[in-house]
Design an enzyme around this catalytic site. Structure first.
Site, PDB file in Angstrom:
ATOM      1  N   HIS A 168      12.472   2.253   5.947  1.00  9.82           N
ATOM      2  CA  HIS A 168      12.347   0.365   5.386  1.00  9.82           C
ATOM      3  C   HIS A 168      12.597  -0.613   6.796  1.00  9.82           C
ATOM      4  O   HIS A 168      13.969  -0.133   7.125  1.00  9.82           O
ATOM      5  CB  HIS A 168      12.984   0.265   4.301  1.00  9.82           C
ATOM      6  CG  HIS A 168      11.961  -1.496   4.245  1.00  9.82           C
ATOM      7  ND1 HIS A 168      12.255  -2.084   4.497  1.00  9.82           N
ATOM      8  CD2 HIS A 168      12.066  -1.493   2.253  1.00  9.82           C
ATOM      9  CE1 HIS A 168      12.043  -3.104   3.129  1.00  9.82           C
ATOM     10  NE2 HIS A 168      11.658  -2.011   2.073  1.00  9.82           N
ATOM     11  N   CYS A 197       0.887  -1.220  -0.017  1.00 10.83           N
ATOM     12  CA  CYS A 197      -0.043   0.310  -0.346  1.00 10.83           C
ATOM     13  C   CYS A 197       1.199   0.973   0.342  1.00 10.83           C
ATOM     14  O   CYS A 197       0.292   2.356  -0.134  1.00 10.83           O
ATOM     15  CB  CYS A 197      -0.944  -0.177   1.451  1.00 10.83           C
ATOM     16  SG  CYS A 197      -2.079  -1.604   1.667  1.00 10.83           S
ATOM     17  N   HIS A 230      -3.437   6.841   5.887  1.00  7.77           N
ATOM     18  CA  HIS A 230      -3.232   5.758   5.155  1.00  7.77           C
ATOM     19  C   HIS A 230      -4.729   5.150   5.645  1.00  7.77           C
ATOM     20  O   HIS A 230      -4.991   4.735   6.897  1.00  7.77           O
ATOM     21  CB  HIS A 230      -2.225   4.857   4.732  1.00  7.77           C
ATOM     22  CG  HIS A 230      -2.536   3.356   4.750  1.00  7.77           C
ATOM     23  ND1 HIS A 230      -2.946   2.782   3.122  1.00  7.77           N
ATOM     24  CD2 HIS A 230      -2.523   2.010   5.731  1.00  7.77           C
ATOM     25  CE1 HIS A 230      -3.197   1.750   3.111  1.00  7.77           C
ATOM     26  NE2 HIS A 230      -3.419   1.082   4.051  1.00  7.77           N
ATOM     27  N   HIS A 272      -2.895  19.564   7.365  1.00 11.16           N
ATOM     28  CA  HIS A 272      -4.236  18.595   7.385  1.00 11.16           C
ATOM     29  C   HIS A 272      -2.898  17.374   7.162  1.00 11.16           C
ATOM     30  O   HIS A 272      -1.907  17.053   7.347  1.00 11.16           O
ATOM     31  CB  HIS A 272      -4.460  18.622   5.764  1.00 11.16           C
ATOM     32  CG  HIS A 272      -4.850  20.308   5.483  1.00 11.16           C
ATOM     33  ND1 HIS A 272      -6.565  20.384   5.733  1.00 11.16           N
ATOM     34  CD2 HIS A 272      -4.478  21.270   4.735  1.00 11.16           C
ATOM     35  CE1 HIS A 272      -6.932  21.106   5.763  1.00 11.16           C
ATOM     36  NE2 HIS A 272      -5.625  22.247   4.923  1.00 11.16           N
ATOM     37  N   ASN A 327     -10.269  -0.624   1.703  1.00 13.80           N
ATOM     38  CA  ASN A 327      -8.932  -0.052   1.576  1.00 13.80           C
ATOM     39  C   ASN A 327      -9.132   0.057   0.342  1.00 13.80           C
ATOM     40  O   ASN A 327      -8.704  -1.373  -0.482  1.00 13.80           O
ATOM     41  CB  ASN A 327      -8.044  -0.744   2.813  1.00 13.80           C
ATOM     42  CG  ASN A 327      -6.938  -0.681   1.808  1.00 13.80           C
ATOM     43  OD1 ASN A 327      -5.767   0.534   1.772  1.00 13.80           O
ATOM     44  ND2 ASN A 327      -5.746  -1.431   3.296  1.00 13.80           N
TER      45      ASN A 327
END
Length: 481
Positions: A284, A205, A372, A368, A405
């Protein structure tokens, strides 16, 4: 050369002591004239050298300075109403898919009841069939239908012509055909042969912002260029037909969607652009086994392919976000917030381990927040971790409720909601937070270049007045037979 001239002048001056006064005066005048001439020549040389150095430095600065990247506009895919699938219908379709396994069917029902999804999310036609067992052919049809609709909308909305696209970045996590999706787009729209085309897969995603990051880097090295980023996920290709609970979760959460973004570094596009890209930071956690395995495509005991979601997913997402915001906070947080964070961190580390580290107030840095919309638990975790208000995560909750999603494209549905509500003003800072398998967390900071009027089109255009809606913690669905 200059030293030799000065030595010669000095020697002449010494020799003039025995010369007639009138002759000596004439000689002095000649020497003064020579000196003035030398000064003029030296000044000309200095000016020429300084000008040359300035030109070289200016050229180097122009060549290597970071180029501003503008988000001219974007579109989100709104599937036809015939693709809508209510929660009850989804549960019934899952029951058909699972056959005699009533325990797995009941598990799906419980997840859906607490998912935060609404009654109008979309599924591709293959999932509406009875039985809902999509094939690779269904995935191919879904991909073409979705991607062509998105690209057509982008070209129509922005006036961008296919031949004007210099960079194309496409991401789809699971669906990875040959030729690639990016090649399919090039063939459909007959794009130029010298286009810089990339196709990303398997990045989850977070691939939407990763694609933006790649496009940004390419725009830094290719001046006067346009880039298009397309993010989508092909649902037909990812439907799990087994009964493993950790793999059934993806069926319950993921829905049909997609987005295309028009980026440019051309000065002329600055006038109509909505946003400029300020900063991106990527984290990561792939070196950690728990993080690496928390979202994973694998096979169950019966050899059926599916994507497994770990129970630790929200914890791992929170840890990745903490690492990510440490880098982001150094740049955007006010000095007072950074100081409080540093003091409590040192106290927790060296004085009293029971001290809780201070959580910076990111509301002082950003106007703002686009989080996700991966699931209710993910939004809850980030809201609590950053101490955001309900209004600041409203867009993410409503996007999850309305569209589900949609994987890598969900951040653009969240941003579209904020725009549709008329909340985006000139000068506002926007923080997008992407999360994905690996495990990755990526942040993008944008600056709004003009006040965004409520758009007449887009995924929220015909329903924005109905939102926000109350999303109950639990939705009672009829019991399964």
């Amino acid at each position: 050369m200059l030293a030799c001239i000065l030595v010669s002048v000095a020697a002449v001056c010494l020799a003039m002591h025995g010369v007639h006064p009138r002759l000596r005066a004439d000689l002095y005048e000649d020497l003064l004239s020579l000196w003035s001439s030398l000064q003029l020549q030296l000044n000309s040389v200095y000016i020429s050298v300084i000008s040359l150095v300035a030109i070289i430095l200016g050229t180097l600065y122009y060549m290597f300075k970071p180029r501003k990247v503008f988000l001219v506009d974007y579109v989100c895919y709104k599937p036809p109403t015939s693709y809508q699938m209510s929660l009850s219908t989804f549960v019934e379709q899952s029951k058909i898919l699972l056959g005699e396994n009533k325990e797995a069917a009941e598990f799906v029902k419980k997840i859906v009841e607490r998912s935060g999804l609404g009654p109008d999310t979309h599924m591709p036609p293959a999932v509406h069939r009875n039985p809902p067992r999509p094939t690779i052919g269904d995935s191919y049809v879904e991909a073409q239908t979705t991607i062509y609709a998105i690209m057509d909308s982008l070209f129509e909305k922005t006036g961008l012509r296919p031949k004007d696209v210099d960079i194309l970045v496409v991401n789809s996590c699971i669906y990875c055909p040959t030729p690639s999706v990016s090649a399919t787009i090039m063939n459909k729209y007959k794009m130029r042969s010298d286009i810089k085309s990339f196709n990303l897969s398997g990045m989850g995603c977070s691939a939407g912002l990763i694609s933006v990051s790649l496009a940004r880097d390419l725009l830094q090295t290719h001046p006067n260029s346009n880039a298009v980023v397309l993010s989508t996920e092909i649902i037909s290709h990812g439907v799990y037909t087994g009964s493993e609970r950790s793999m059934l979760l993806t069926n319950c959460l993921f829905r049909l969607g997609g987005a295309a973004i028009f980026l440019s570094n051309k000065r002329k596009e600055r006038e109509r652009a909505k946003y400029s890209l300020v900063y991106m930071v990527r984290t990561h956690k792939g070196a950690d086994d728990r993080a690496y395995n928390c979202i994973r495509q694998t096979v169950d005991a019966k050899g059926i392919v599916g994507t497994s979601l770990s129970k630790e997913l929200t914890i791992i997402a929170g840890d990745a976000l903490k690492t990510n915001i440490t880098s982001l906070g150094r740049i955007f947080l006010p000095a007072s917030e950074q100081l409080w964070f540093a003091l409590t961190f040192v106290g927790h580390k060296f004085i009293n381990p029971k001290w809780k580290p201070y959580i910076p107030d990111f509301k002082k840095a950003f106007d703002h927040f686009c989080i996700h919309a991966g699931g209710r638990a993910v939004v809850d975790e980030i809201q609590n971790g950053l101490k955001l208000s309900d209004e600041q995560v409203e867009g993410s909750r409503m996007a999850l409720y309305k569209f589900g999603n949609t994987s890598s494209s969900c951040l653009w549905y969240v941003l579209s909601y904020t725009e549709a509500k008329g909340r985006m003003k000139k000068g506002d800072r926007l923080w997008q937070i992407g999360l994905g398998s690996g495990f990755k967390c990526i942040s993008a900071v944008w600056k709004c270049l003009r006040t965004i009027e409520t758009p007449a089109d887009g995924p929220w255009s015909d329903c924005i007045d109905k939102y926000p809606v109350h999303i109950p913690e639990y939705v009672q669905l009829s019991s399964l037979c």
